[in-house]
Design a protein around this motif. Sequence first.
Motif, short mmCIF file in Angstrom:
data_model
loop_
_atom_site.label_atom_id
_atom_site.label_comp_id
_atom_site.label_asym_id
_atom_site.label_seq_id
_atom_site.Cartn_x
_atom_site.Cartn_y
_atom_site.Cartn_z
N ALA A 364 1.03 -1.37 -0.06
CA ALA A 364 -0.13 -0.08 0.11
C ALA A 364 0.78 1.32 0.31
CB ALA A 364 -0.81 0.07 1.21
N GLY A 365 1.98 1.17 0.64
CA GLY A 365 2.64 2.44 0.92
C GLY A 365 3.56 3.06 -0.32
N SER A 366 3.63 1.66 -1.39
CA SER A 366 4.34 2.26 -2.48
C SER A 366 3.39 2.80 -3.59
CB SER A 366 4.98 1.02 -3.25
OG SER A 366 4.14 -0.10 -3.27
N LEU A 367 2.14 2.76 -3.36
CA LEU A 367 1.17 3.23 -4.41
C LEU A 367 0.89 4.97 -4.20
CD1 LEU A 367 -1.60 0.48 -3.99
CD2 LEU A 367 0.14 0.67 -5.82
N ALA A 368 1.04 5.57 -5.13
CA ALA A 368 0.67 7.06 -5.21
C ALA A 368 -0.73 7.24 -5.28
CB ALA A 368 1.22 7.75 -6.29
N ALA A 369 -1.35 7.34 -4.26
CA ALA A 369 -2.85 7.50 -4.17
C ALA A 369 -3.44 9.12 -3.77
CB ALA A 369 -3.71 6.80 -3.24
N ARG A 370 -4.20 9.55 -4.47
CA ARG A 370 -4.58 11.05 -4.06
C ARG A 370 -6.19 10.98 -4.61
NH1 ARG A 370 -1.70 10.34 -8.85
NH2 ARG A 370 -2.52 11.07 -10.78
N ILE A 371 -6.46 12.29 -4.20
CA ILE A 371 -8.06 12.83 -4.40
C ILE A 371 -8.11 14.17 -4.69
CG2 ILE A 371 -10.35 12.80 -3.50
CD1 ILE A 371 -10.07 10.56 -2.00
N ASP A 372 -8.68 14.55 -5.88
CA ASP A 372 -8.82 16.06 -6.10
C ASP A 372 -10.32 16.39 -5.51
OD1 ASP A 372 -9.19 18.43 -6.96
OD2 ASP A 372 -8.69 18.14 -9.26
N VAL A 373 -10.15 17.65 -4.73
CA VAL A 373 -11.48 17.82 -3.79
C VAL A 373 -11.67 19.32 -4.23
CG1 VAL A 373 -11.12 16.29 -1.74
CG2 VAL A 373 -10.25 18.56 -1.82
N LYS A 377 -18.29 20.51 -2.06
CA LYS A 377 -19.01 21.58 -1.66
C LYS A 377 -19.04 21.29 -0.14
CE LYS A 377 -21.83 22.36 -5.40
NZ LYS A 377 -23.12 22.52 -6.02
N LYS A 378 -19.46 21.99 0.69
CA LYS A 378 -19.51 21.98 1.88
C LYS A 378 -20.54 20.83 2.23
CE LYS A 378 -20.89 24.46 6.28
NZ LYS A 378 -21.29 25.70 6.96
N GLY A 379 -20.05 19.86 3.20
CA GLY A 379 -20.70 18.79 3.68
C GLY A 379 -20.06 17.56 3.22
N LYS A 380 -20.86 16.48 2.89
CA LYS A 380 -20.40 15.08 2.24
C LYS A 380 -20.35 15.11 0.92
CE LYS A 380 -21.96 12.40 6.47
NZ LYS A 380 -22.59 11.43 6.76
N ASN A 381 -19.22 14.52 0.38
CA ASN A 381 -19.07 14.49 -1.21
C ASN A 381 -18.58 13.25 -1.68
OD1 ASN A 381 -19.20 17.64 -2.27
ND2 ASN A 381 -18.20 17.53 -0.07
N ALA A 382 -19.05 12.73 -2.91
CA ALA A 382 -18.72 11.46 -3.39
C ALA A 382 -17.41 11.89 -4.28
CB ALA A 382 -19.57 10.60 -3.93
N VAL A 383 -16.30 11.11 -4.06
CA VAL A 383 -14.99 11.63 -4.94
C VAL A 383 -14.51 10.18 -5.43
CG1 VAL A 383 -14.69 13.90 -3.78
CG2 VAL A 383 -13.56 11.56 -2.94
N MET A 384 -13.70 10.49 -6.32
CA MET A 384 -13.01 9.08 -6.80
C MET A 384 -11.61 9.36 -6.62
SD MET A 384 -15.16 7.59 -8.44
CE MET A 384 -13.98 6.22 -9.18
N LEU A 385 -11.07 7.99 -6.17
CA LEU A 385 -9.68 8.00 -5.73
C LEU A 385 -8.82 7.51 -7.00
CD1 LEU A 385 -7.54 7.63 -3.54
CD2 LEU A 385 -8.16 5.12 -3.48
N SER A 398 -13.45 -0.80 -6.73
CA SER A 398 -14.24 0.70 -7.06
C SER A 398 -13.52 1.75 -6.10
CB SER A 398 -15.64 0.56 -6.56
OG SER A 398 -16.36 1.79 -6.57
N LEU A 399 -13.27 2.76 -6.66
CA LEU A 399 -12.41 3.76 -6.06
C LEU A 399 -13.15 4.81 -5.78
CD1 LEU A 399 -9.33 3.61 -8.40
CD2 LEU A 399 -9.79 2.36 -6.16
N GLU A 400 -14.47 4.84 -5.40
CA GLU A 400 -15.17 5.87 -4.87
C GLU A 400 -15.10 5.93 -3.37
OE1 GLU A 400 -19.95 6.59 -4.87
OE2 GLU A 400 -19.21 6.78 -6.76
N LEU A 401 -14.75 7.12 -2.90
CA LEU A 401 -14.85 7.48 -1.34
C LEU A 401 -15.48 8.77 -1.12
CD1 LEU A 401 -10.79 7.19 -0.81
CD2 LEU A 401 -12.48 5.31 -0.29
N GLU A 402 -15.70 8.77 0.09
CA GLU A 402 -16.53 10.06 0.67
C GLU A 402 -15.57 10.94 1.54
OE1 GLU A 402 -20.83 10.00 2.56
OE2 GLU A 402 -19.36 10.03 4.29
N VAL A 403 -15.61 12.25 1.01
CA VAL A 403 -14.89 13.33 1.82
C VAL A 403 -15.70 14.31 2.17
CG1 VAL A 403 -13.19 15.24 1.29
CG2 VAL A 403 -13.11 12.99 0.14
N THR A 404 -15.58 14.76 3.54
CA THR A 404 -16.29 15.77 4.08
C THR A 404 -15.58 16.99 4.30
OG1 THR A 404 -17.67 14.14 5.49
CG2 THR A 404 -17.62 16.42 6.23
N LEU A 405 -16.30 18.27 3.60
CA LEU A 405 -15.50 19.50 3.69
C LEU A 405 -16.34 20.30 4.88
CD1 LEU A 405 -15.10 20.84 0.20
CD2 LEU A 405 -13.61 20.04 1.54
#
Length: 410
Positions: A364-373, A377-385, A398-405
């Motif tokens: 896992a540590g050798s993978l470059a993983a990132r999310i563009d937020v 918007k303010k609150g919970k957002n579905a984003v792609m890893l 599936s690379l869909e995650l949840e980000v809260t702003l």
Amino acid sequence: MKNLGLKLISVFFALVLWLVVVNVDNPTVTRTVVSIPVTPLNEQLITDEGCVYRIISGATETIQIKGPRSIVDKLTASDFNAVADFSKMSVVNAIPIAVEAKETRINNSLEIVSRRNNSMTIEIEKVESKNIAVEVQTTGRPANGYVVNSAKAKITNIKVSAPISQLKKIAKAVLVVDVSGANSLFKKKEKVHLYDETDTEITTLGEVTLEVQKIQAIVEIDMTKKVDVQVGTSGTPAEGYSYEGLEYSPKSITICGQENVLSSIEQIVIPNEVINIDGWNENKQVTIDITKYLPANVGVYRDKDRQIVVELRIEAYGTKDVVLDASQIELLNIPEGYEAKLNLPNGMKISLQGTQENIKDLEAGSLAARIDVSGCKKGKNAVMLVIDTPTNVTVLSSLELEVTLTEKKQ
């Protein structure tokens, strides 16, 4: 008539005395003369019928002669004529032999007491003809760096006539040409040799007749050059498989041709389309006839170099699971005045697929993983890893995650 009786008696005794002296000094003797050659006569009676003959017995005669020692002791086989007249041949192919001394004087003084053979026996066979192929064989070695490209006869077939028993043994005609030191095309007339079906030369030709005794051989001499061979592929393996490369042999070959043609050739390239791996799902071996890809008037020096054997490796993808936690995922482009938080309390399992070689050491540590937020918007957002993976490694999960702003506290 006086003393006539006495005179007659004297003559009688003189004659007797002469006979006694002659018989003592030159007695009658018997002697054997051997190996008198027998000469055939009227042979055309056989040859004119398209046949040949072979003497079975009676090629020579041996006689016993009787006569005065002064003559007999000096005689040899060369003093006699022995003939077999074919016009007198019997139904069993026997010809009587007649023998006499060459000189009439000697002949009148001798008596032939006995003879060994008395007749010549022959075997008669029909003569037939057929056409046979003419080949050229070479001996010796051309000049260094040169080889024999081709050797052929100007006449490709020759008519051979022979008794049937001999004719059926003849399979081919061969010209033997010495190419020692040759470095260019040459022509030379050579004697015709006959061979049987086992490639053994027939040296006892007997009544064999050839249409010609010598034929011109044409020998082409080529230069040689060692060049590399280049092999590639085209296409894509079946889904879930990868192309891992190839090995081939030989990697270089020796070609031959005229010097002006070879000078511009540095390598032989097999077109990529020759090996198309579309849909492949296993290792394969491919054999390529390289002569199909040689320039015009260029050949392969050694027959073993004609075939290029290519081993291609096709490998099935394997899978591996790794777990990313929130700290291993980079959040990019967080809007000003906000804080972003991944809702990932237990980490995220990522399933990876790729060649065994490529995935066996992945962590896992050798993978470059990132999310563009940036678009959140303010609150919970579905984003792609987004994960950067090594070559021939794909992400199956599936690379869909949840980000809260949330707004930053002042």
